[in-house]
Enzyme design. Structure first.
Site, PDB file in Angstrom:
ATOM      1  CG  HIS A  66      17.681  49.708  48.637  1.00  0.00           C
ATOM      2  ND1 HIS A  66      18.758  49.420  47.816  1.00  0.00           N
ATOM      3  CD2 HIS A  66      17.720  51.054  48.845  1.00  0.00           C
ATOM      4  CE1 HIS A  66      19.399  50.533  47.535  1.00  0.00           C
ATOM      5  NE2 HIS A  66      18.809  51.539  48.152  1.00  0.00           N
ATOM      6  NE  ARG A 119      17.121  52.786  45.391  1.00  0.00           N
ATOM      7  CZ  ARG A 119      16.603  53.859  44.814  1.00  0.00           C
ATOM      8  NH1 ARG A 119      15.888  53.724  43.704  1.00  0.00           N
ATOM      9  NH2 ARG A 119      16.807  55.062  45.313  1.00  0.00           N
ATOM     10  CD  GLU A 147      18.467  57.785  49.385  1.00  0.00           C
ATOM     11  OE1 GLU A 147      18.010  58.284  50.434  1.00  0.00           O
ATOM     12  OE2 GLU A 147      19.508  57.130  49.345  1.00  0.00           O
ATOM     13  CG  HIS A 246      15.648  54.362  49.739  1.00  0.00           C
ATOM     14  ND1 HIS A 246      15.800  53.661  48.564  1.00  0.00           N
ATOM     15  CD2 HIS A 246      14.299  54.435  49.947  1.00  0.00           C
ATOM     16  CE1 HIS A 246      14.614  53.332  48.079  1.00  0.00           C
ATOM     17  NE2 HIS A 246      13.680  53.790  48.906  1.00  0.00           N
TER      18      HIS A 246
END
Length: 367
Positions: A66, A119, A147, A246
């Site tokens: 991201h 994100r 993440e 992530h």
């Protein structure tokens, strides 16, 4: 009249260097344009032609971290994990530029996977606005791409935590494959914002079984079933596949993808930059020893491995401290740049393709 002719000759001679420079510049520009078109033609034909006698089938996967989030800013870099922070304006700019890079490289995304964190999904929307297939692009979301969960560390400033605690231990929490941080307790100020979020109420596992803190190995363990049941079929079908996730979930994914080719030490050293598309052209090869020892956290024994092919002509790869295998991938095409001025972002684009299938589970784990 003779004097006038001499003056005109001198004048013409004084102008000739400018004319020469002008024509040289034109020739340089034409040569550059011609070279660029040749490179694009080679890159577009690369995915369908045989490379050194390898398989004709194109298998391409793009990994994209991201864009910069508000907790990635160097002056206040924090442990983010499952905390749902947004991208910065710079992060949105990175996402737009990443999409343009893919488009100019002749790649059109047909299937995209991302996490449930904004994100990542925002980065996906902005990138797809530039590089999605003209037909419908299937978008699949899953908590398994979230993440790595930083547990009790979530929200803490990284540098300050390293100063106040054992810096060696903090480094192990951040970079090691097996060491997990302390689990997040209900008393944590961010606990309710995560576990009372509507996105986590109807998953394939009870909310009580969601992680409260993870090592990268544990992150890989919950990601592995989703890789084989959702992402791999798309790659093997020859679809250009984009995974927006992530830093640590992509580190885990690289370990899953190249389980027999990379070591824990190499994954420990991996640094994945925000907003940079990492493009892998893959070759599928059979595995004869399907019961070899696997990294901790991984359990699947597929009958095949993915091997990254050499990059197409005109491309270049990242430097030694970012990703492995360096000789073959990732690829940064030569038109890559981060010079898109934030001041130019007037009305950010949005990709509004229908989410054909929203998968928040792991699916079938058969291979």
């Amino acid at each position: 009249s003779k004097g006038r002719k001499k003056k005109e000759k001198k004048k013409n001679r004084s102008m000739s260097p400018r004319v020469v420079v002008f024509f040289v510049l034109i020739r340089m520009c034409m040569s550059r344009i011609s070279k660029r078109f040749a490179i694009l033609h080679q890159q577009k034909s690369y995915s369908t032609r045989s490379v050194s006698g390898l398989s004709e089938r194109k298998e391409c996967v793009i990994l994209l971290r991201h864009g910069e989030s508000v907790w990635n800013v160097k002056t206040n870099e924090r442990f983010t994990g499952w905390v749902d922070v947004p991208c910065t304006r710079k992060g949105e700019s990175q996402a737009i530029t990443a999409g343009k890079t893919l488009k100019e490289s002749g790649l059109q995304v047909q299937v995209a996977f991302t996490s449930l964190l904004q994100r990542a999904s925002r980065t996906l929307d902005l990138a797809l606005a530039s590089c999605a297939s003209p037909k419908e692009c299937e978008i699949v979301q899953s908590w398994r791409l979230n993440e790595r969960h930083y547990g009790e560390l979530c929200g803490l400033n990284k540098l300050q935590t390293a100063r106040e605690m054992d810096p060696v231990l903090v480094h192990e929490w951040r970079r090691s494959w097996e060491v997990a941080p302390p689990e997040m307790l209900p008393s944590h100020p961010l606990y309710d914002s995560i576990y009372n979020h509507p996105a986590y109420q109807n998953l394939d596992v009870p909310i009580e079984q969601l992680p409260r803190g993870e090592s990268v190995a544990q992150c890989a363990a919950r990601l592995e079933p989703f890789w084989f049941s959702n992402i791999v079929p798309s790659i093997r079908a020859g679809k250009t596949t984009l995974v927006v996730a992530h830093a640590n979930s992509l580190r885990a994914l690289l370990r899953i993808m190249f389980r027999r080719q990379v070591t824990d030490e190499q994954i420990r050293a991996v640094k994945i930059p925000t907003g940079v598309p990492l493009i892998y052209h893959l070759k599928e090869v059979p595995v004869h020893d399907t019961h070899s020892i696997l990294p901790k956290g991984l359990t699947a024994h597929p009958q095949y491995d993915f091997i990254p092919l050499p990059p197409p002509p005109g491309s270049k790869h990242l430097t030694n401290d970012i990703l492995w295998p360096l000789q073959e991938a990732p690829i940064i095409y030569e038109d890559w740049s981060l010079d898109l001025s934030i001041s130019e972002l007037k009305g950010l684009p949005s990709y509004n393709a229908p989410k054909i299938r929203q998968s928040i589970g792991g699916g079938n784990t058969s291979f």
